[in-house]
Design a protein around this motif. Structure first.
Motif, PDB file in Angstrom:
ATOM      1  N   ARG A 178       0.835  -1.031  -0.203  1.00  0.00           N
ATOM      2  CA  ARG A 178      -0.020  -0.038   0.190  1.00  0.00           C
ATOM      3  C   ARG A 178       0.862   1.253   0.004  1.00  0.00           C
ATOM      4  O   ARG A 178       0.581   2.283  -0.543  1.00  0.00           O
ATOM      5  CB  ARG A 178      -0.837   0.020   1.138  1.00  0.00           C
ATOM      6  N   LEU A 179       1.971   1.235   0.673  1.00  0.00           N
ATOM      7  CA  LEU A 179       2.965   2.387   0.695  1.00  0.00           C
ATOM      8  C   LEU A 179       3.491   2.707  -0.796  1.00  0.00           C
ATOM      9  O   LEU A 179       3.431   3.918  -1.073  1.00  0.00           O
ATOM     10  CB  LEU A 179       4.077   2.161   1.550  1.00  0.00           C
ATOM     11  N   ILE A 180       3.879   1.471  -1.329  1.00  0.00           N
ATOM     12  CA  ILE A 180       4.565   1.727  -2.639  1.00  0.00           C
ATOM     13  C   ILE A 180       3.477   2.334  -3.582  1.00  0.00           C
ATOM     14  O   ILE A 180       3.598   3.297  -4.467  1.00  0.00           O
ATOM     15  CB  ILE A 180       4.965   0.386  -3.206  1.00  0.00           C
ATOM     16  N   ILE A 181       2.329   1.778  -3.695  1.00  0.00           N
ATOM     17  CA  ILE A 181       1.154   2.371  -4.430  1.00  0.00           C
ATOM     18  C   ILE A 181       0.762   3.720  -4.264  1.00  0.00           C
ATOM     19  O   ILE A 181       0.874   4.751  -5.102  1.00  0.00           O
ATOM     20  CB  ILE A 181       0.052   1.354  -4.271  1.00  0.00           C
ATOM     21  N   ALA A 182       0.696   3.779  -3.008  1.00  0.00           N
ATOM     22  CA  ALA A 182       0.197   5.278  -2.469  1.00  0.00           C
ATOM     23  C   ALA A 182       1.285   6.160  -2.922  1.00  0.00           C
ATOM     24  O   ALA A 182       0.677   7.426  -3.537  1.00  0.00           O
ATOM     25  CB  ALA A 182       0.109   5.601  -1.060  1.00  0.00           C
ATOM     26  N   LEU A 183       2.469   6.259  -2.688  1.00  0.00           N
ATOM     27  CA  LEU A 183       3.597   7.128  -3.076  1.00  0.00           C
ATOM     28  C   LEU A 183       3.674   7.221  -4.398  1.00  0.00           C
ATOM     29  O   LEU A 183       3.667   8.619  -5.104  1.00  0.00           O
ATOM     30  CB  LEU A 183       4.798   6.654  -2.449  1.00  0.00           C
TER      31      LEU A 183
END
Length: 536
Positions: free
Chosen positions: A31-36
């Motif tokens: 989720r962090l990778i996609i969000a950034l």
């Protein structure tokens, strides 16, 4: 140590279903990778949309401004510079004066064409505008001077610009206002509005207004887009750094730790401390720690097993060597017969040891190779005990030990999730062990019952029982304890150890206990196997 891999189809299993793309619900790192990355993309898209709307609005505003100004100038020219009755026409001198009197911005150009497309007036001319450009280098003395020449590309560009202007004027001659953007002879982008000058219904000419500041507007837009680009680049840079620190560096450290074990032959692996992380890398670190700990324990167990094997094999080999060395110097037939009997016994003992050691060494591979399936323990125990009953016929085997099976609920299957061959080996080992300690014409009783969602199988004998101190040690490898009068070397000491290893691999428990009568005297031994019921 080798790793065995096999295709699921070869093992009789269905291939795993293909995973569809889905939002990583349980993946914080995902989720962090996609969000950034989406954040950086959204910033750029929003900036582009905002500036494209601004650009379109500015061009439309410039077209509206030129149209309003042009309609005013065209009306004035129609009123003051139209001569001739009944066929009106424009007065070039009056029209030129009108363009000179009216205010025309420096960035704009106004041109007046008659009904035939001929230029009557040009604001650049009446306003004494001077076009300038950089002169070519000076010629050296004696060099022939040549006029400026245009390249074929420049000539083609000028021709296209003139054709675009001619098409715009031709459309305005039809009595309608034409507005849009086009390229000038100098390659500059223009906002152009061509307004017909009409006297009643007759089109007397066309007034064209041009604004040459479109490139400046675009440059300003690009300059306005620069902050969005910088913010997007910073966001992408931060996300890249975070991904590098959160993923790339820990994975690299894990890889280096594994290489350290491979290159230096270390027994244990020193992993970086990632156990505090609550994401996939933390799970990976904990799994690797558990795996290396398990491998280290297995290697220690293999070393202990090898040492025990060497010790157990050495004893019969020593006895065989002593008997062979003594056989040549003994002449008494009775003594030679006793030595030959010892040799035969030691050879049989050695054969049993090698067979049981081979079975024990292949146990881990067999457990990992054969997938667990639903197994009916009632059926399995019936088949195992029937094999012992088939070996005994009435009157043919005096003193033999019989095996009797007792099922608490034979009408309902007792299902477990297990591997049939190893589980069958467990009960054969337990029954063989019980028969070896049972008296002549004795009986071994096998029972199966249910208790609290578990299946309890028990194997009982009428032998001398087990010393209280040895109730746990009998499951150790190569442990044997025989009552007086029993032949030494009749067992390898691996049967119960193999049985416990198999049961624990299936999530069960096994223990030994003594059977006692009402007075507390030991009347036999009981081995209890506790397995989870797959239907519970």
């Amino acid at each position: 140590m080798a790793t065995v891999t096999a295709r699921p189809e070869a093992a009789g299993e269905q291939p795993p279903p293909r995973r569809r793309l889905a939002w990583p619900r349980g993946s914080r790192l995902g989720r962090l990778i996609i969000a950034l990355n989406v954040l950086a993309l959204v910033i750029v898209v929003i900036g582009a949309l905002v500036l494209n709307e601004l650009r379109s609005g500015l061009v439309n505003a410039r077209i509206d401004s030129l149209s309003t100004q042009g309609q005013l100038i065209a009306k004035v020219i129609d009123e003051l510079a139209t001569v001739g009755v009944p066929e009106p026409e424009l007065d070039p001198v009056a029209a030129s004066q009108i363009l000179q009197v009216l205010f025309i911005q420096h960035s704009q150009r106004a041109r007046l064409f008659d009904a035939h497309g001929k230029v009557l007036a040009d604001s650049f001319v009446v306003a004494d505008r001077v076009d300038w450009k950089v002169l070519p280098p000076a010629h050296k003395p004696g060099e022939a001077q040549q006029g400026p020449r245009q390249s074929p590309a420049e000539q083609a560009k000028a021709e296209r610009a003139q054709k675009a202007l001619a098409d715009e004027i031709a459309q305005a001659m039809k009595g309608r206002t034409v507005a849009g953007t086009r390229i000038s002879e100098d390659g500059e982008r223009l906002v152009s509005v061509s307004i017909p000058i009409q006297h009643v219904r007759a089109v007397l000419g066309v007034l064209t207004l041009e604004a040459g500041d479109v490139d400046e507007i675009i440059a300003a837009e690009r300059k306005a887009l620069l902050p969005f680009i910088i913010v997007a680049m910073i966001a992408i840079l931060i996300s890249s750094v975070l991904l590098h620190r959160l993923i790339a560096m820990p994975v690299l450290r894990l890889a280096r730790a594994a290489d350290h074990v491979r290159l230096q032959g270390a027994r244990a692996i020193s992993l970086p401390d990632l156990s505090r992380r609550h994401d996939e890398l933390g799970d990976l670190s904990r799994s690797l720690e558990d795996m290396t700990h398990s491998l280290s324990e297995r290697m220690d167990a293999i070393e202990r097993f090898a040492a025990d094997v060497a010790h157990e094999i050495k004893n019969p080999l020593t006895s065989i060597r002593s008997a062979v060395e003594t056989l040549d110097i003994v002449s008494d037939p009775a003594a030679r017969a006793r030595l030959l009997a010892i040799l035969q016994s030691d050879v049989n003992r050695l054969d049993r040891l090698v067979t049981d050691i081979s079975n024990a060494s292949r146990l881990d591979a067999e457990l990992s190779r054969e997938p667990p399936r639903t197994l009916d323990l009632n059926r399995l125990l019936t088949e195992v005990t029937s094999l012992y009953d088939a070996q005994l016929r009435p009157g043919d085997a005096p003193g033999s030990v019989r095996v009797r099976l007792s099922l608490a609920d034979p009408g309902h299957p007792a299902q477990i999730l297990a591997r049939e061959t190893p589980i069958g080996q467990v009960f054969r080992n337990l029954i063989d062990n019980a028969r070896s300690f049972s008296p002549a014409d004795g009986e071994v009783r096998v029972s199966l019952s249910r208790a609290r969602g578990r299946l309890i199988a028990a194997v009982e004998d009428d032998g001398p029982g087990i010393p209280p101190d040895n109730l746990e040690t009998i499951f150790e490898r190569f442990y044997t304890s025989r009552p007086k009068g029993r032949a030494f070397g009749g067992n390898s000491g691996l049967g119960l150890s193999i049985a416990r290893q198999i049961i624990e691999a299936h999530g069960g428990l096994i223990h030994a206990e003594n059977r006692k009568d009402a007075a507390g005297a030991v009347i036999g031994a009981r081995f209890v196997v506790d397995l989870p019921d797959s239907r519970a």
